[in-house]
Write a protein that holds these residues in place. Sequence first.
Motif, PDB file in Angstrom:
ATOM      1  N   ALA A 134     -22.631  23.197  28.075  1.00  0.00           N
ATOM      2  CA  ALA A 134     -23.273  23.971  27.030  1.00  0.00           C
ATOM      3  C   ALA A 134     -24.677  24.342  27.518  1.00  0.00           C
ATOM      4  CB  ALA A 134     -23.348  23.154  25.743  1.00  0.00           C
ATOM      5  N   GLY A 156     -20.634  27.254  27.305  1.00  0.00           N
ATOM      6  CA  GLY A 156     -19.705  27.027  26.195  1.00  0.00           C
ATOM      7  C   GLY A 156     -18.671  28.110  26.083  1.00  0.00           C
ATOM      8  N   LEU A 179     -20.702  23.697  19.269  1.00  0.00           N
ATOM      9  CA  LEU A 179     -19.666  22.746  18.928  1.00  0.00           C
ATOM     10  C   LEU A 179     -20.361  21.570  18.260  1.00  0.00           C
ATOM     11  CD1 LEU A 179     -16.554  21.613  20.751  1.00  0.00           C
ATOM     12  CD2 LEU A 179     -18.177  19.866  20.081  1.00  0.00           C
ATOM     13  N   PHE A 213     -24.191  26.718  22.456  1.00  0.00           N
ATOM     14  CA  PHE A 213     -23.692  27.644  23.462  1.00  0.00           C
ATOM     15  C   PHE A 213     -24.776  28.678  23.782  1.00  0.00           C
ATOM     16  CE2 PHE A 213     -19.307  26.951  21.330  1.00  0.00           C
ATOM     17  CZ  PHE A 213     -19.234  25.697  21.890  1.00  0.00           C
ATOM     18  N   PHE A 260     -17.214  20.506  29.572  1.00  0.00           N
ATOM     19  CA  PHE A 260     -17.771  21.850  29.760  1.00  0.00           C
ATOM     20  C   PHE A 260     -19.287  21.773  29.648  1.00  0.00           C
ATOM     21  CE2 PHE A 260     -17.435  21.588  25.159  1.00  0.00           C
ATOM     22  CZ  PHE A 260     -18.568  22.246  24.696  1.00  0.00           C
ATOM     23  N   GLU A 313     -13.280  27.261  27.873  1.00  0.00           N
ATOM     24  CA  GLU A 313     -13.663  25.880  28.149  1.00  0.00           C
ATOM     25  C   GLU A 313     -13.910  25.086  26.873  1.00  0.00           C
ATOM     26  OE1 GLU A 313     -15.972  26.647  32.410  1.00  0.00           O
ATOM     27  OE2 GLU A 313     -17.123  26.497  30.539  1.00  0.00           O
ATOM     28  N   SER A 314     -14.669  25.662  25.959  1.00  0.00           N
ATOM     29  CA  SER A 314     -15.087  24.913  24.771  1.00  0.00           C
ATOM     30  C   SER A 314     -14.022  24.841  23.682  1.00  0.00           C
ATOM     31  CB  SER A 314     -16.376  25.505  24.188  1.00  0.00           C
ATOM     32  OG  SER A 314     -16.193  26.850  23.780  1.00  0.00           O
ATOM     33  N   TRP A 335     -16.228  24.415  15.528  1.00  0.00           N
ATOM     34  CA  TRP A 335     -16.438  25.253  16.710  1.00  0.00           C
ATOM     35  C   TRP A 335     -16.847  26.640  16.266  1.00  0.00           C
ATOM     36  CZ3 TRP A 335     -13.808  29.686  18.598  1.00  0.00           C
ATOM     37  CH2 TRP A 335     -14.079  30.016  19.933  1.00  0.00           C
TER      38      TRP A 335
END
Length: 285
Positions: free
Chosen positions: A134, A217, A187, A212, A132, A221-222, A177
């Motif tokens: 960020a 993010g 993350l 993010f 993903f 996805e994250s 997270w």
Amino acid sequence: MGDVLAGFHAAWEFDTDSVLIRFERGIRTPKLLQALGERRVPYEALAAVEQAPGKRGTVVLRAVPRPGADPLMDAAAGQLKEGCDPYRLVLPAERDALAEYYADEIRSALGPYAAEPAERHLVAAPAPPLSFKAYDGKASFDGAAVAFRWFWTGASSAKWKAGDQRFPVDELSGVEWRSPDATGGCLRLVRRGQAPDEYPGEADQDPAAVVFGMGYGLVHESLPFAAAVLEAVRSTTPVAARLPSARPDPGGIADRIRHLGALHDAGLLTDDEFSSKKAQLLAEL
């Protein structure tokens, strides 16, 4: 059970030892649920089932996972919005009696350790490879290592100086997270032997973290990414290293044996199952 209970955005398909949760694809279904697709949840992964009135003439059935049973929920750490909860099924209010019936069916199938944290993950995380974007870099995970490749438009000078990063799973002890829907979303990878107060400043200064931001993010996805990494990390960490090395509490074991006895009396455990599990508990003393 073999039955299917369909609600808004999801349907629960009941089996003898698990429930298969299928999520609809459509513009009204939260993107996280669409990304998950479906999840098989063993009854032994659940601690309880709750039923409550919902909004606008609905009833809500929610399964409660045991701590440690689902890497996705462990990574989320209570930060998911209500509509993104994969264990939540919303039904029309007129199906209240049906929801109550299935809630009772699931409760009767819960394992003897439902009230205790799970020692291992019982629900599978999304499978790698995953990646993903960020705000300050691209994160990728191939199942063996996490890699961060910095973006010149967003990465701090500290990250540029450190260079692109690669972290083998066996060098990690966890994942933190923080939802992009809140301030400070990021993350962060936790390396073995590293305590939270040893993090090198804010996430934008830490080469083991990606930050993010607006459009970066995203949860769908994250969060699956974080769950996959957490599952891989935990699978490489011996149970003894994750649990405190304390002598079992005799009182706690006695309570568990009494709980087994109640299940046996109710006909949920056979004589052989009760004797076997009781012997296992006594062996822990």
